[in-house]
Design a protein around this motif. Structure first.
Motif, PDB file in Angstrom:
ATOM      1  N   GLY A 228       0.770  -1.231   0.000  1.00 39.63           N
ATOM      2  CA  GLY A 228       0.000   0.000   0.000  1.00 39.63           C
ATOM      3  C   GLY A 228       0.803   1.283   0.000  1.00 39.63           C
ATOM      4  N   VAL A 229       2.142   1.198   0.025  1.00 40.53           N
ATOM      5  CA  VAL A 229       2.989   2.396   0.047  1.00 40.53           C
ATOM      6  C   VAL A 229       3.516   2.652  -1.369  1.00 40.53           C
ATOM      7  N   PRO A 230       3.129   3.751  -2.021  1.00 39.53           N
ATOM      8  CA  PRO A 230       3.554   4.013  -3.397  1.00 39.53           C
ATOM      9  C   PRO A 230       5.074   4.151  -3.503  1.00 39.53           C
ATOM     10  N   PHE A 231       5.626   3.622  -4.598  1.00 33.30           N
ATOM     11  CA  PHE A 231       7.069   3.722  -4.814  1.00 33.30           C
ATOM     12  C   PHE A 231       7.444   4.106  -6.237  1.00 33.30           C
ATOM     13  N   ALA A 232       6.521   3.966  -7.207  1.00 35.06           N
ATOM     14  CA  ALA A 232       6.911   4.197  -8.596  1.00 35.06           C
ATOM     15  C   ALA A 232       5.733   4.630  -9.451  1.00 35.06           C
ATOM     16  N   TRP A 233       6.096   5.297 -10.532  1.00 35.60           N
ATOM     17  CA  TRP A 233       5.159   5.780 -11.544  1.00 35.60           C
ATOM     18  C   TRP A 233       5.349   4.937 -12.812  1.00 35.60           C
ATOM     19  N   PHE A 234       4.242   4.427 -13.361  1.00 41.01           N
ATOM     20  CA  PHE A 234       4.291   3.628 -14.569  1.00 41.01           C
ATOM     21  C   PHE A 234       3.362   4.219 -15.625  1.00 41.01           C
ATOM     22  N   GLU A 235       3.798   4.166 -16.866  1.00 41.52           N
ATOM     23  CA  GLU A 235       2.952   4.525 -17.993  1.00 41.52           C
ATOM     24  C   GLU A 235       2.904   3.333 -18.946  1.00 41.52           C
ATOM     25  N   ILE A 236       1.733   2.721 -19.047  1.00 46.64           N
ATOM     26  CA  ILE A 236       1.531   1.575 -19.925  1.00 46.64           C
ATOM     27  C   ILE A 236       0.873   2.079 -21.206  1.00 46.64           C
ATOM     28  N   TYR A 237       1.409   1.657 -22.347  1.00 45.59           N
ATOM     29  CA  TYR A 237       0.843   2.163 -23.598  1.00 45.59           C
ATOM     30  C   TYR A 237       0.681   1.048 -24.620  1.00 45.59           C
ATOM     31  N   TRP A 238      -0.252   1.289 -25.551  1.00 44.30           N
ATOM     32  CA  TRP A 238      -0.399   0.439 -26.733  1.00 44.30           C
ATOM     33  C   TRP A 238       0.573   0.955 -27.779  1.00 44.30           C
ATOM     34  N   ALA A 239       1.475   0.083 -28.236  1.00 48.85           N
ATOM     35  CA  ALA A 239       2.574   0.523 -29.083  1.00 48.85           C
ATOM     36  C   ALA A 239       2.111   1.001 -30.462  1.00 48.85           C
ATOM     37  N   LYS A 240       1.029   0.428 -30.967  1.00 45.03           N
ATOM     38  CA  LYS A 240       0.607   0.738 -32.344  1.00 45.03           C
ATOM     39  C   LYS A 240       0.344   2.229 -32.522  1.00 45.03           C
ATOM     40  N   GLU A 241      -0.277   2.873 -31.541  1.00 44.29           N
ATOM     41  CA  GLU A 241      -0.583   4.288 -31.664  1.00 44.29           C
ATOM     42  C   GLU A 241       0.342   5.171 -30.843  1.00 44.29           C
ATOM     43  N   ASN A 242       1.423   4.596 -30.325  1.00 41.97           N
ATOM     44  CA  ASN A 242       2.409   5.339 -29.561  1.00 41.97           C
ATOM     45  C   ASN A 242       3.470   5.924 -30.485  1.00 41.97           C
ATOM     46  N   ARG A 243       4.291   6.819 -29.940  1.00 37.60           N
ATOM     47  CA  ARG A 243       5.388   7.396 -30.722  1.00 37.60           C
ATOM     48  C   ARG A 243       6.365   6.318 -31.204  1.00 37.60           C
ATOM     49  N   LEU A 244       6.401   5.164 -30.516  1.00 35.97           N
ATOM     50  CA  LEU A 244       7.293   4.069 -30.904  1.00 35.97           C
ATOM     51  C   LEU A 244       6.786   3.325 -32.137  1.00 35.97           C
ATOM     52  N   GLY A 245       5.491   3.367 -32.394  1.00 33.12           N
ATOM     53  CA  GLY A 245       4.881   2.562 -33.446  1.00 33.12           C
ATOM     54  C   GLY A 245       5.538   2.657 -34.812  1.00 33.12           C
ATOM     55  N   PRO A 246       5.883   3.861 -35.294  1.00 33.38           N
ATOM     56  CA  PRO A 246       6.465   3.956 -36.646  1.00 33.38           C
ATOM     57  C   PRO A 246       7.887   3.405 -36.754  1.00 33.38           C
ATOM     58  N   PHE A 247       8.530   3.084 -35.649  1.00 34.66           N
ATOM     59  CA  PHE A 247       9.937   2.690 -35.687  1.00 34.66           C
ATOM     60  C   PHE A 247      10.146   1.179 -35.770  1.00 34.66           C
ATOM     61  N   TYR A 248       9.059   0.404 -35.778  1.00 35.33           N
ATOM     62  CA  TYR A 248       9.194  -1.040 -35.964  1.00 35.33           C
ATOM     63  C   TYR A 248       7.846  -1.579 -36.433  1.00 35.33           C
ATOM     64  N   ASP A 249       7.792  -2.836 -36.761  1.00 32.09           N
ATOM     65  CA  ASP A 249       6.559  -3.463 -37.255  1.00 32.09           C
ATOM     66  C   ASP A 249       5.674  -3.817 -36.066  1.00 32.09           C
ATOM     67  N   ALA A 250       4.957  -2.842 -35.558  1.00 35.73           N
ATOM     68  CA  ALA A 250       4.162  -3.016 -34.345  1.00 35.73           C
ATOM     69  C   ALA A 250       2.931  -3.862 -34.618  1.00 35.73           C
ATOM     70  N   ASP A 251       2.694  -4.840 -33.743  1.00 44.73           N
ATOM     71  CA  ASP A 251       1.474  -5.633 -33.812  1.00 44.73           C
ATOM     72  C   ASP A 251       0.328  -4.842 -33.175  1.00 44.73           C
ATOM     73  N   ASP A 252      -0.894  -5.230 -33.505  1.00 47.52           N
ATOM     74  CA  ASP A 252      -2.059  -4.497 -32.996  1.00 47.52           C
ATOM     75  C   ASP A 252      -2.141  -4.503 -31.471  1.00 47.52           C
ATOM     76  N   TYR A 253      -1.573  -5.515 -30.805  1.00 40.96           N
ATOM     77  CA  TYR A 253      -1.727  -5.632 -29.353  1.00 40.96           C
ATOM     78  C   TYR A 253      -0.393  -5.588 -28.601  1.00 40.96           C
ATOM     79  N   ASP A 254       0.665  -5.116 -29.254  1.00 36.90           N
ATOM     80  CA  ASP A 254       1.922  -4.908 -28.541  1.00 36.90           C
ATOM     81  C   ASP A 254       1.719  -3.876 -27.440  1.00 36.90           C
ATOM     82  N   ARG A 255       2.366  -4.119 -26.306  1.00 39.69           N
ATOM     83  CA  ARG A 255       2.296  -3.185 -25.176  1.00 39.69           C
ATOM     84  C   ARG A 255       3.697  -2.701 -24.832  1.00 39.69           C
ATOM     85  N   GLY A 256       3.804  -1.463 -24.368  1.00 37.21           N
ATOM     86  CA  GLY A 256       5.075  -0.908 -23.915  1.00 37.21           C
ATOM     87  C   GLY A 256       4.905  -0.192 -22.594  1.00 37.21           C
TER      88      GLY A 256
END
Length: 366
Positions: A228-256
């Motif tokens: 229950g004690v916070p320690f970190a910040w996470f950002e979960i994203y779908w790679a296809k529509e992320n800034r990373l998407g154009p840099f590789y052959d992203a699958d529809d359900y890849d996660r980053g």
């Protein structure tokens, strides 16, 4: 007279029913207890390889399923080297049929076997929404990116896992401005975090940042907490529509993912061995169509990439974002479960004190 009995072992499970379960083993007598509910008993063989129900199944089939899942999770956690556990079905065949149907148990030469790699793919043990069906597939456009319409964002705790080597419970919950702005503001102004994230600023800046992420359908901002004690910040994203998407052959359900470990006491190997595989585990369970987890750490962060490789990620290439030179790293669903990567990278890393471990303070940082 000397007492030769072994100390009791305890474990905690968090099924989607919302009732945390306490699992206790006294010399092979395993009891699964729910708050306000009846206990379910099991016998565990001396070698830890066979589990047998010893009490009548609860009237509620779902309660028996949760108890069996919790007992199996505990047995595999107590013996992480074990790949299978046999389950004796005498007197409770009907209750076990549902576990066969869901892949928890498999019939093998007249026996029922639970496998660690298939048990770890049961979302009902770790996800708050349980084993709900995948979101229906319909394709939409975001700018020039064609991708599946994403499930509405969850709220509250989305994942919980007991970490035996720490004796703590790890949770991921979705972030809110009301609950998390102050911690996010403090973490982003920490010099070690700011060196990678470049998001230091005043409270108004961080409020806008959080509001933007919460409004973005392809991103899920989350808070990681131990007991229950916070320690970190996470950002979960779908790679296809992320800034990373154009840099590789992203699958529809890849996660980053991106992470900033804000609390210095949680930047060592023992904590990393808990949150990093659990984060990957969450993303793979959240949608069974996700076949690959990707990341884009700074190419110059040699120690970070080395730690990711030790955790199962492969470095695929180096490329240039507008704001940094990055390494593309990837971990497949098949490898994560086949190679049992939900466990720490090494027993040394699991056992070492946090301050003595090799640091990975900002794995996957933006």
């Amino acid at each position: 007279m000397q007492d030769h009995r072994s100390p009791a072992r305890e474990f905690a499970a968090f099924p989607a029913s919302g009732r945390p379960l306490r699992v206790v083993d006294h010399d092979g007598v395993v009891t699964v207890e729910a708050p306000g509910g009846e206990a379910v008993g099991f016998a565990l063989s001396r070698d830890g390889g066979t589990l047998r129900p010893t009490s009548a199944p609860p009237a509620d089939p779902a309660a028996f399923r949760d108890a069996m899942l919790a007992a199996l999770e505990a047995v595999f956690a107590w013996s992480p080297e074990r790949e299978t556990v046999a389950v004796e079905a005498a007197g409770c065949e009907a209750g076990l049929d549902v576990l066969v149907a869901s892949g928890v148990l498999a019939r093998d030469d007249g026996r029922l076997l639970a496998r660690a790699d298939t048990l770890m793919q049961q979302p009902a043990l770790w996800l708050a929404r349980g084993d709900a069906s995948p979101f229906p597939e319909r394709f939409v456009l975001t700018g020039d990116r064609r991708h599946p319409l994403r499930r509405p964002k969850p709220a509250g705790v989305v994942y919980a896992r007991h970490i035996p080597w720490l004796g703590e419970t790890l949770t991921f919950r979705t972030a809110t401005v009301e609950d998390d702005l102050d911690a996010f503001h403090r973490w982003m102004n920490d010099p070690r975090v700011a060196a990678f994230w470049s998001e230091s600023g005043d409270l108004a800046h961080h409020r806008r940042y959080l509001e933007g992420l919460i409004a973005d359908p392809h991103m899920v901002p989350m808070i990681g907490a131990f007991d229950g004690v916070p320690f970190a910040w996470f950002e979960i994203y779908w790679a296809k529509e992320n800034r990373l998407g154009p840099f590789y052959d992203a699958d529809d359900y890849d996660r980053g993912w991106h992470v900033a470990v804000g609390e210095a006491s949680r930047r060592g190997g023992a904590s990393i061995g808990a949150w990093l595989p659990s984060l990957v585990h969450f993303m793979l369970l959240d949608d069974p169509r996700t076949r690959r987890i990707v990341g884009e750490p700074a190419a110059s962060h040699v120690q970070q990439i080395r730690n990711l490789e030790r955790s199962g990620f492969a470095r695929l290439k180096t490329f240039d974002f507008p704001h940094k030179r990055a390494a593309l790293v990837s971990l497949s669903r098949e490898r994560f479960f086949a190679d049992r990567l939900w466990l720490p990278a090494s027993s040394r890393e699991a056992a070492a004190p946090a301050e003595a471990a090799s640091p990975l303070p900002l794995a996957g940082a933006a």
